[in-house]
Enzyme design. Structure first.
Site, PDB file in Angstrom:
ATOM      1  CG  HIS A   1      -1.914   0.956  -2.641  1.00 55.74           C
ATOM      2  ND1 HIS A   1      -1.288   2.158  -2.883  1.00 55.74           N
ATOM      3  CD2 HIS A   1      -1.077   0.005  -3.139  1.00 55.74           C
ATOM      4  CE1 HIS A   1      -0.136   1.953  -3.489  1.00 55.74           C
ATOM      5  NE2 HIS A   1       0.019   0.643  -3.656  1.00 55.74           N
ATOM      6  CD  GLU A   2      -1.462  -3.721  -2.879  1.00 67.17           C
ATOM      7  OE1 GLU A   2      -1.282  -4.097  -4.054  1.00 67.17           O
ATOM      8  OE2 GLU A   2      -0.589  -3.125  -2.220  1.00 67.17           O
TER       9      GLU A   2
ATOM     10  CG  HIS B   1      -1.272  -1.899  -7.719  1.00 64.76           C
ATOM     11  ND1 HIS B   1      -0.605  -0.955  -8.465  1.00 64.76           N
ATOM     12  CD2 HIS B   1      -0.810  -1.767  -6.442  1.00 64.76           C
ATOM     13  CE1 HIS B   1       0.228  -0.282  -7.687  1.00 64.76           C
ATOM     14  NE2 HIS B   1       0.112  -0.744  -6.449  1.00 64.76           N
TER      15      HIS B   1
END
Length: 373
Positions: A25-26, A29
């Site tokens: 997920h990170e 980003h």
């Protein structure tokens, strides 16, 4: 008696589940941020005090933190992991440093950076499902009624063996597995079933059976059932393109069921006891790991979709809250005031923490003997 995995298996399963999903997920980003020219000051797995870490040549601090319930990327110009702008710090930056800050990026880039996290989780799930589809094929089964269960509301409503189900509540049915997504989330609800009986079209109202299903670990789920099974089924091999296309539909189907589940909890159609938190997730991860890697990886895909869904909710402090602010900014052609954003983020953070406390208590109660009913 329900089988319970050891505490060690549960802990290992939880770490193997949550750690990679948070990183994925990170990284979404982080990589889109880098592509947009925004500097990442910190990439953390976990929250709170840093346990250990290192700083790379770009100045990003990669670290593992004490509270293993998530993670964050903190971009230049942010006050904290919620990406609130640090105006005091921003004012003292050089023009070159300001150009690398998150808040100096144009609106479309900020939107892409924020949306990249949950959509990377969805992509991860699609890749897992695609790999499974490529390896095992798909079930091909016409939506023709072949048999009835002992309790069969479909039979009581007038459906017969040999009838072809063409639609449920107006949604077209192509294959028998399509029926699952249209029935399972709605226990006790009456649905409209369109059938083809020898070329004659009929529409029947069927009150779905509210069935409580229990697995080998004693976990219960309340699902809807028509009480029918297919006349025939076979496994068909898939090519790469078909496997990915089917994986996309499978991922969307799960997202849709999550949306329905939340709506039902809000309206009281389902109990809030069905909400799960970190303790229940850890329990399930240990159980699935004990069943083997295929079950565990499939469960990881499901949780990855859950993480994407939760993060896309329009709650300040979550990715969806940021996207809601950006939508407002696009409409107003200017961002919301700093005071409004600060108030919203504080409120959103308080809501998230309260929800986390509630689901944790919910998990603890459900694990007690009295909580199992």
């Amino acid at each position: 008696m329900p089988h319970t995995p050891s505490l060690l298996i549960t802990i290992v399963g939880f770490i193997l589940l949550l750690g990679p999903l948070v990183v994925i997920h990170e990284l979404g980003h982080y990589w889109v941020g880098r592509w947009c020219g925004v500097k990442a000051e910190a990439f953390s797995v976990g929250f709170g005090r840093e346990l250990f870490g290192r700083t790379d040549r770009r100045g990003t601090r990669w670290k593992l933190s004490a509270i293993p319930l998530g993670g964050y990327v903190q971009f230049a110009g942010d006050m904290d992991p919620t990406s609130r702008p640090d105006d005091a710090k921003f004012a003292h930056l050089t023009p070159a440093e300001r150009a690398e800050t998150f808040n100096a990026a144009p609106l479309w880039q900020r939107t892409l950076i924020v949306a990249a996290g949950p959509f990377t989780n969805l992509l991860f799930a699609v890749l897992i499902f695609a790999a499974f589809n490529l390896a095992f094929g798909k079930i091909v089964s016409p939506p023709v009624v072949g048999h009835f269960a002992e309790q069969a509301p479909a039979r009581e409503a007038g459906i017969r063996v040999g009838d072809r189900i063409v639609a449920i509540d107006g949604t077209r049915v192509e294959q028998f597995p399509d029926i699952v997504a249209l029935v399972v989330p709605y226990p006790g609800r009456t649905v409209s079933v369109a059938i083809d009986r020898g070329g004659r079209q009929l529409i029947l109202s069927v009150p779905l059976l509210a069935h409580v299903e229990r697995d080998k670990f004693g976990n219960e789920s309340r699902i809807g059932r028509l009480g029918i099974s297919p006349a025939q089924a076979r496994i068909a091999p898939l090519g790469p393109g078909e496997a990915v296309t089917l994986a996309g539909r499978q991922t969307w189907s799960i997202m849709r069921m999550l949306v329905v589940g939340v709506q039902q909890i809000v309206t009281g159609e389902r109990s809030v006891k069905e909400l799960g938190g970190p303790i229940k997730t850890a329990k399930y991860s240990g159980e699935q790991l004990s069943l083997g890697w295929l079950s565990f990886v499939s469960f990881a895909a499901f949780i990855s979709i859950n993480l994407a869904f939760i993060n896309l909710l329009p709650i300040p402090a979550l990715d969806g809250g940021h996207l809601a602010f950006y939508a407002a900014e696009a409409i107003r052609r200017r961002p919301l005031g700093a005071r409004s954003q600060n108030w919203a983020f504080r409120t959103g953070l308080a809501f998230v923490l309260a929800l986390m406390l509630f689901v944790t208590l919910n998990d603890l109660v459900s694990l007690l003997p009295m909580g199992r009913g």
